[in-house]
Design a protein around this motif. Sequence first.
Motif, short mmCIF file in Angstrom:
data_model
loop_
_atom_site.label_atom_id
_atom_site.label_comp_id
_atom_site.label_asym_id
_atom_site.label_seq_id
_atom_site.Cartn_x
_atom_site.Cartn_y
_atom_site.Cartn_z
N ALA A 140 0.57 -1.18 0.04
CA ALA A 140 0.84 -0.24 0.09
C ALA A 140 0.94 1.36 -0.47
N ALA A 141 2.12 1.17 0.06
CA ALA A 141 2.90 2.51 0.46
C ALA A 141 3.81 2.64 -0.75
N GLU A 142 4.05 4.09 -1.04
CA GLU A 142 4.05 4.75 -2.26
C GLU A 142 5.35 4.16 -3.38
N PRO A 143 5.11 3.90 -4.29
CA PRO A 143 6.41 3.06 -4.30
C PRO A 143 7.66 3.52 -4.60
N PRO A 144 9.29 2.83 -4.20
CA PRO A 144 10.24 3.50 -4.38
C PRO A 144 10.34 4.42 -5.84
N SER A 145 11.57 5.49 -5.20
CA SER A 145 11.56 6.37 -6.62
C SER A 145 12.58 5.21 -7.27
N PRO A 146 12.51 5.49 -9.00
CA PRO A 146 13.25 4.68 -9.90
C PRO A 146 14.78 4.89 -9.55
N SER A 147 15.89 5.43 -9.00
CA SER A 147 17.30 5.50 -8.56
C SER A 147 16.89 5.03 -7.13
N SER A 148 16.04 4.80 -6.45
CA SER A 148 16.15 3.35 -4.71
C SER A 148 15.67 1.79 -5.59
N GLN A 149 15.30 1.95 -6.35
CA GLN A 149 14.55 1.10 -6.96
C GLN A 149 15.78 0.29 -7.64
N HIS A 150 17.39 1.35 -8.78
CA HIS A 150 17.84 0.94 -9.27
C HIS A 150 18.94 0.10 -8.30
N GLU A 151 19.03 1.00 -6.70
CA GLU A 151 20.05 0.56 -6.15
C GLU A 151 19.71 -0.35 -5.12
N VAL A 152 18.62 -1.21 -4.55
CA VAL A 152 18.28 -2.54 -4.33
C VAL A 152 18.29 -3.24 -5.26
N GLU A 153 18.56 -3.25 -6.75
CA GLU A 153 19.02 -4.24 -7.51
C GLU A 153 20.09 -4.91 -7.85
N PHE A 154 21.09 -3.65 -7.74
CA PHE A 154 22.78 -3.42 -7.53
C PHE A 154 22.81 -4.32 -6.19
N LEU A 155 22.09 -4.28 -5.26
CA LEU A 155 22.74 -4.41 -3.69
C LEU A 155 22.31 -5.86 -3.89
N GLN A 156 21.46 -6.51 -4.58
CA GLN A 156 20.69 -7.98 -4.43
C GLN A 156 21.94 -8.78 -5.65
#
Length: 212
Positions: A140-156
Amino acid sequence: MNIFNSCDHRGRHGRFFHHDGPRGAFADKQSLHGGRCGAGGPGRRGERMERGALRFVLLDALSDGPKHGYEIIKALEERTHGQWVPSAGAVYPALQYLNDLDLVRDFPEGDRRVYELTAEGRTELAAQAERVEAFWSRFAAEPPSPSSQHEVEFLQEELEDLSKTIWRGLRSAIGAGDRDAIRQVRAVVERSRNEVRDLIAVGAATSQTGME
């Protein structure tokens, strides 16, 4: 009818049916379901599901009209703001199982198969309304920003690469019973874990201060 705690995703003849997936363009070797029958593993972005939850989520995804498999996957990705994307290898067997129970019917449309709810499927979906709402509330929360999404993917990716590096590098040490080498790598991992915990704790404290 309780269809959501069963581990049988097979068709009437005890085998998996695939229709236009999962060996097609959307094939994903990492099934959403990580459990014994696929009920709780990670999706493309990690979220874990309770056993059998995918089935009522699929019913809900079809509640606004028929869809083919790729449309279902995209609808779920959009509704969760990209935080959860089931694999075709999980979706198609689950759809076949729902079809076997007459909760979903499928029909050809061009070179694809389209799925729609039956009257029985709508009744079952209504009976599972609370579970459906509880599932969607996770996102339900607001989606993360595109930049943070990319950082999460890089972290994974980095975590996955680290795991591969460790196990490849220690293969010979494990085979030889080299306890010192294994212990040294473990110590490095433990230090890194503790540093990450400290960083997270500082970030959480900063966020809490900003809210006061």
